[in-house]
Design a protein around this motif. Structure first.
Motif, PDB file in Angstrom:
ATOM      1  N   ARG A  12       0.832  -1.199   0.000  1.00 40.34           N
ATOM      2  CA  ARG A  12       0.000   0.000   0.000  1.00 40.34           C
ATOM      3  C   ARG A  12       0.865   1.247   0.000  1.00 40.34           C
ATOM      4  NH1 ARG A  12      -5.105  -1.627   3.821  1.00 40.34           N
ATOM      5  NH2 ARG A  12      -5.801  -3.294   2.454  1.00 40.34           N
ATOM      6  N   LYS A  13       0.356   2.293  -0.653  1.00 42.95           N
ATOM      7  CA  LYS A  13       1.115   3.528  -0.804  1.00 42.95           C
ATOM      8  C   LYS A  13       1.122   4.344   0.480  1.00 42.95           C
ATOM      9  CE  LYS A  13      -0.142   3.715  -5.611  1.00 42.95           C
ATOM     10  NZ  LYS A  13      -1.419   3.756  -6.246  1.00 42.95           N
ATOM     11  N   GLU A  44      13.008  22.689 -12.228  1.00 42.86           N
ATOM     12  CA  GLU A  44      12.323  21.988 -11.147  1.00 42.86           C
ATOM     13  C   GLU A  44      11.044  22.736 -10.788  1.00 42.86           C
ATOM     14  OE1 GLU A  44      13.147  19.212  -9.118  1.00 42.86           O
ATOM     15  OE2 GLU A  44      14.645  18.697 -10.618  1.00 42.86           O
ATOM     16  N   VAL A  45       9.920  22.036 -10.802  1.00 42.14           N
ATOM     17  CA  VAL A  45       8.616  22.631 -10.524  1.00 42.14           C
ATOM     18  C   VAL A  45       7.994  21.881  -9.352  1.00 42.14           C
ATOM     19  CG1 VAL A  45       6.350  23.134 -11.484  1.00 42.14           C
ATOM     20  CG2 VAL A  45       8.341  23.163 -12.968  1.00 42.14           C
ATOM     21  N   THR A  46       7.348  22.624  -8.442  1.00 42.59           N
ATOM     22  CA  THR A  46       6.637  21.994  -7.335  1.00 42.59           C
ATOM     23  C   THR A  46       5.212  21.688  -7.774  1.00 42.59           C
ATOM     24  OG1 THR A  46       7.939  23.218  -5.725  1.00 42.59           O
ATOM     25  CG2 THR A  46       5.892  22.248  -4.949  1.00 42.59           C
ATOM     26  N   VAL A  47       4.845  20.426  -7.673  1.00 43.35           N
ATOM     27  CA  VAL A  47       3.510  19.966  -8.040  1.00 43.35           C
ATOM     28  C   VAL A  47       2.840  19.477  -6.769  1.00 43.35           C
ATOM     29  CG1 VAL A  47       2.205  18.348  -9.454  1.00 43.35           C
ATOM     30  CG2 VAL A  47       4.359  19.254 -10.295  1.00 43.35           C
ATOM     31  N   SER A  48       1.595  19.883  -6.527  1.00 43.42           N
ATOM     32  CA  SER A  48       0.911  19.431  -5.316  1.00 43.42           C
ATOM     33  C   SER A  48      -0.473  18.900  -5.653  1.00 43.42           C
ATOM     34  CB  SER A  48       0.816  20.558  -4.291  1.00 43.42           C
ATOM     35  OG  SER A  48       0.069  21.609  -4.812  1.00 43.42           O
ATOM     36  N   ARG A  49      -0.923  17.973  -4.798  1.00 40.01           N
ATOM     37  CA  ARG A  49      -2.267  17.405  -4.901  1.00 40.01           C
ATOM     38  C   ARG A  49      -2.894  17.420  -3.523  1.00 40.01           C
ATOM     39  NH1 ARG A  49      -3.045  11.743  -7.541  1.00 40.01           N
ATOM     40  NH2 ARG A  49      -5.154  12.364  -7.036  1.00 40.01           N
ATOM     41  N   HIS A  50      -4.211  17.402  -3.490  1.00 39.02           N
ATOM     42  CA  HIS A  50      -4.935  17.338  -2.226  1.00 39.02           C
ATOM     43  C   HIS A  50      -5.569  15.956  -2.088  1.00 39.02           C
ATOM     44  CE1 HIS A  50      -5.097  21.870  -2.553  1.00 39.02           C
ATOM     45  NE2 HIS A  50      -4.490  21.632  -1.410  1.00 39.02           N
ATOM     46  N   PHE A  51      -5.449  15.389  -0.907  1.00 37.27           N
ATOM     47  CA  PHE A  51      -6.058  14.107  -0.594  1.00 37.27           C
ATOM     48  C   PHE A  51      -6.972  14.279   0.615  1.00 37.27           C
ATOM     49  CE2 PHE A  51      -2.025  12.952  -2.592  1.00 37.27           C
ATOM     50  CZ  PHE A  51      -2.431  12.033  -3.537  1.00 37.27           C
ATOM     51  N   HIS A  52      -8.134  13.660   0.567  1.00 39.88           N
ATOM     52  CA  HIS A  52      -9.028  13.621   1.716  1.00 39.88           C
ATOM     53  C   HIS A  52      -8.677  12.354   2.494  1.00 39.88           C
ATOM     54  CE1 HIS A  52     -11.833  16.831   0.429  1.00 39.88           C
ATOM     55  NE2 HIS A  52     -11.354  16.499  -0.753  1.00 39.88           N
ATOM     56  N   THR A  71      -5.888   3.091   1.867  1.00 36.12           N
ATOM     57  CA  THR A  71      -6.803   2.156   2.505  1.00 36.12           C
ATOM     58  C   THR A  71      -8.017   1.915   1.604  1.00 36.12           C
ATOM     59  OG1 THR A  71      -8.009   1.685   4.550  1.00 36.12           O
ATOM     60  CG2 THR A  71      -8.031   3.957   3.774  1.00 36.12           C
ATOM     61  N   ARG A  72      -8.918   1.108   2.060  1.00 39.32           N
ATOM     62  CA  ARG A  72     -10.133   0.850   1.283  1.00 39.32           C
ATOM     63  C   ARG A  72     -10.961   2.130   1.229  1.00 39.32           C
ATOM     64  NH1 ARG A  72     -14.386   0.709   4.718  1.00 39.32           N
ATOM     65  NH2 ARG A  72     -13.880   0.420   6.913  1.00 39.32           N
ATOM     66  N   PRO A  73     -11.886   2.258   0.280  1.00 35.42           N
ATOM     67  CA  PRO A  73     -12.737   3.444   0.247  1.00 35.42           C
ATOM     68  C   PRO A  73     -13.569   3.565   1.524  1.00 35.42           C
ATOM     69  CG  PRO A  73     -12.867   2.285  -1.833  1.00 35.42           C
ATOM     70  CD  PRO A  73     -12.093   1.402  -0.889  1.00 35.42           C
ATOM     71  N   SER A  75     -15.386   6.704   2.142  1.00 37.38           N
ATOM     72  CA  SER A  75     -16.536   7.507   1.731  1.00 37.38           C
ATOM     73  C   SER A  75     -16.322   7.884   0.268  1.00 37.38           C
ATOM     74  CB  SER A  75     -16.677   8.749   2.604  1.00 37.38           C
ATOM     75  OG  SER A  75     -15.606   9.630   2.373  1.00 37.38           O
ATOM     76  N   LYS A  76     -17.105   8.816  -0.222  1.00 36.33           N
ATOM     77  CA  LYS A  76     -17.023   9.206  -1.624  1.00 36.33           C
ATOM     78  C   LYS A  76     -15.617   9.682  -2.003  1.00 36.33           C
ATOM     79  CE  LYS A  76     -18.930  12.532  -4.910  1.00 36.33           C
ATOM     80  NZ  LYS A  76     -19.872  13.651  -5.073  1.00 36.33           N
ATOM     81  N   LEU A  77     -14.967  10.460  -1.142  1.00 37.77           N
ATOM     82  CA  LEU A  77     -13.658  11.023  -1.459  1.00 37.77           C
ATOM     83  C   LEU A  77     -12.508  10.421  -0.658  1.00 37.77           C
ATOM     84  CD1 LEU A  77     -14.604  14.802  -1.681  1.00 37.77           C
ATOM     85  CD2 LEU A  77     -14.198  13.240  -3.571  1.00 37.77           C
ATOM     86  N   LYS A  78     -12.786   9.842   0.495  1.00 36.90           N
ATOM     87  CA  LYS A  78     -11.709   9.379   1.376  1.00 36.90           C
ATOM     88  C   LYS A  78     -11.218   7.986   0.988  1.00 36.90           C
ATOM     89  CE  LYS A  78     -13.683  10.144   5.444  1.00 36.90           C
ATOM     90  NZ  LYS A  78     -13.794  10.342   6.900  1.00 36.90           N
ATOM     91  N   ARG A  79      -9.926   7.939   0.589  1.00 37.17           N
ATOM     92  CA  ARG A  79      -9.271   6.678   0.235  1.00 37.17           C
ATOM     93  C   ARG A  79      -7.959   6.528   0.995  1.00 37.17           C
ATOM     94  NH1 ARG A  79     -13.722   6.787  -1.885  1.00 37.17           N
ATOM     95  NH2 ARG A  79     -14.201   6.158  -4.001  1.00 37.17           N
ATOM     96  N   TRP A  80      -7.721   7.412   1.950  1.00 38.76           N
ATOM     97  CA  TRP A  80      -6.486   7.432   2.732  1.00 38.76           C
ATOM     98  C   TRP A  80      -6.843   7.543   4.201  1.00 38.76           C
ATOM     99  CZ3 TRP A  80      -1.797   7.075   0.185  1.00 38.76           C
ATOM    100  CH2 TRP A  80      -1.852   7.214  -1.204  1.00 38.76           C
ATOM    101  N   ARG A  81      -5.930   7.122   5.077  1.00 38.38           N
ATOM    102  CA  ARG A  81      -6.119   7.300   6.514  1.00 38.38           C
ATOM    103  C   ARG A  81      -4.850   7.886   7.110  1.00 38.38           C
ATOM    104  NH1 ARG A  81      -3.474   3.035   9.046  1.00 38.38           N
ATOM    105  NH2 ARG A  81      -3.128   1.283   7.658  1.00 38.38           N
ATOM    106  N   VAL A  82      -5.013   8.649   8.173  1.00 32.16           N
ATOM    107  CA  VAL A  82      -3.882   9.273   8.845  1.00 32.16           C
ATOM    108  C   VAL A  82      -3.209   8.217   9.715  1.00 32.16           C
ATOM    109  CG1 VAL A  82      -3.180  11.032  10.488  1.00 32.16           C
ATOM    110  CG2 VAL A  82      -4.954  11.540   8.800  1.00 32.16           C
ATOM    111  N   ALA A  83      -1.924   7.977   9.466  1.00 27.06           N
ATOM    112  CA  ALA A  83      -1.183   6.979  10.233  1.00 27.06           C
ATOM    113  C   ALA A  83      -0.359   7.618  11.340  1.00 27.06           C
ATOM    114  CB  ALA A  83      -0.272   6.165   9.314  1.00 27.06           C
TER     115      ALA A  83
END
Length: 93
Positions: A12-13, A44-52, A71-73, A75-83
């Motif tokens: 897992r990522k 060099e360019v800074t690229v950013s993304r937002h994760f719920h 992690t598993r889905p 909710s609609k947008l949440k696919r990550w958990r705070v470790a």
């Protein structure tokens, strides 16, 4: 069969980013930035993304650095958990 599932869990990522918003109960929005070389100009360019992400214990505050695990889905947008939560001001980015 169970051994194959255990092997997959290790693949897992993980991402590290900064909390930019507390969007609701047990939820945070995290900006993950990375440096990337422009394909034509080479700059060099800074690229950013937002994760719920899911924050089960509501520990993360805006400005904190967090480690996210895929992690598993949830909710609609949440696919990550705070470790892990690293409070703001503890570590220089």
């Amino acid at each position: 069969m169970a051994e194959a599932q255990n092997d997959q869990r290790g693949l897992r990522k993980k991402r590290r980013g900064t909390v930019v918003s507390r969007s609701g109960d047990k939820s945070v929005k995290v900006r993950v930035s990375r440096r990337k070389r422009h394909p034509l100009y080479g700059k060099e360019v800074t690229v950013s993304r937002h994760f719920h992400a899911h924050d089960e214990e509501n520990r993360a505050q805006v400005g904190d650095i967090v480690v996210l695990h895929e992690t598993r889905p949830i909710s609609k947008l949440k696919r990550w958990r705070v470790a892990e939560v690293i409070p703001a001001g503890t570590v220089a980015e």
